[in-house]
Write a protein that holds these residues in place. Structure first.
Motif, PDB file in Angstrom:
ATOM      1  N   MET A   1      21.794 126.855-121.495  1.00  0.00           N
ATOM      2  CA  MET A   1      20.628 126.371-122.179  1.00  0.00           C
ATOM      3  C   MET A   1      21.048 125.746-123.498  1.00  0.00           C
ATOM      4  N   PHE A   2      20.427 124.635-123.801  1.00  0.00           N
ATOM      5  CA  PHE A   2      20.773 123.902-125.003  1.00  0.00           C
ATOM      6  C   PHE A   2      19.516 123.597-125.806  1.00  0.00           C
ATOM      7  N   SER A   3      19.706 123.433-127.108  1.00  0.00           N
ATOM      8  CA  SER A   3      18.601 123.062-127.983  1.00  0.00           C
ATOM      9  C   SER A   3      19.159 122.256-129.145  1.00  0.00           C
ATOM     10  N   SER A   4      18.373 121.307-129.618  1.00  0.00           N
ATOM     11  CA  SER A   4      18.786 120.543-130.796  1.00  0.00           C
ATOM     12  C   SER A   4      18.406 121.266-132.085  1.00  0.00           C
ATOM     13  N   ASP A   5      17.605 122.332-131.969  1.00  0.00           N
ATOM     14  CA  ASP A   5      17.227 123.144-133.125  1.00  0.00           C
ATOM     15  C   ASP A   5      18.297 124.204-133.344  1.00  0.00           C
ATOM     16  N   LEU A   6      19.129 124.011-134.337  1.00  0.00           N
ATOM     17  CA  LEU A   6      20.257 124.914-134.570  1.00  0.00           C
ATOM     18  C   LEU A   6      19.830 126.244-135.172  1.00  0.00           C
ATOM     19  N   GLU A   7      18.618 126.324-135.696  1.00  0.00           N
ATOM     20  CA  GLU A   7      18.141 127.571-136.298  1.00  0.00           C
ATOM     21  C   GLU A   7      17.366 128.441-135.304  1.00  0.00           C
ATOM     22  N   LEU A   8      17.248 127.997-134.074  1.00  0.00           N
ATOM     23  CA  LEU A   8      16.509 128.724-133.049  1.00  0.00           C
ATOM     24  C   LEU A   8      17.402 129.816-132.462  1.00  0.00           C
ATOM     25  N   ASP A   9      16.895 131.055-132.470  1.00  0.00           N
ATOM     26  CA  ASP A   9      17.714 132.143-131.928  1.00  0.00           C
ATOM     27  C   ASP A   9      17.647 132.141-130.396  1.00  0.00           C
ATOM     28  N   ALA A  10      18.584 132.840-129.782  1.00  0.00           N
ATOM     29  CA  ALA A  10      18.744 132.802-128.325  1.00  0.00           C
ATOM     30  C   ALA A  10      17.540 133.384-127.596  1.00  0.00           C
ATOM     31  N   GLU A  11      16.955 134.471-128.115  1.00  0.00           N
ATOM     32  CA  GLU A  11      15.808 135.105-127.451  1.00  0.00           C
ATOM     33  C   GLU A  11      14.614 134.157-127.392  1.00  0.00           C
ATOM     34  N   THR A  12      14.351 133.453-128.483  1.00  0.00           N
ATOM     35  CA  THR A  12      13.238 132.507-128.515  1.00  0.00           C
ATOM     36  C   THR A  12      13.499 131.348-127.573  1.00  0.00           C
ATOM     37  N   LEU A  13      14.728 130.884-127.510  1.00  0.00           N
ATOM     38  CA  LEU A  13      15.085 129.795-126.605  1.00  0.00           C
ATOM     39  C   LEU A  13      14.851 130.200-125.148  1.00  0.00           C
TER      40      LEU A  13
END
Length: 86
Positions: A1-13
């Motif tokens: 899983m990838f996200s461009s939001d670097l401040e997003l924690d893994a559980e929320t992702l």
């Protein structure tokens, strides 16, 4: 899983990815059972109304299926539509 939001924690992702599939299932139900594919509107307000009405029907049918699910196994949307068609 990838996200461009670097401040997003893994559980929320992971929660967001789980919600993504639920949203896709809701749109599939709206298109397949509640006429989201069939409306022929091109202006903003009628499109908004038709989409909201289809999604409202998805939510109401989910609640009704929960109510009848305890009585009948595999009670689906088509069963619900057949029950209330008359």
């Amino acid at each position: 899983m990838f996200s461009s939001d670097l401040e997003l924690d893994a559980e929320t992702l992971i929660d967001y990815y789980a919600l993504r599939f639920q949203i896709e299932f809701n749109f599939r139900d709206a298109k397949q059972f509640w006429g989201l594919d069939d409306f022929m509107n091109v202006k903003e307000i009628p499109v908004n109304n038709a989409a909201n009405l289809s999604m409202f029907r998805v939510n109401v049918s989910a609640k009704l299926r929960e109510m009848f699910g305890s009585e009948y196994n595999d009670f689906g949307v088509l069963d619900l539509k057949a029950r209330y068609r008359g």
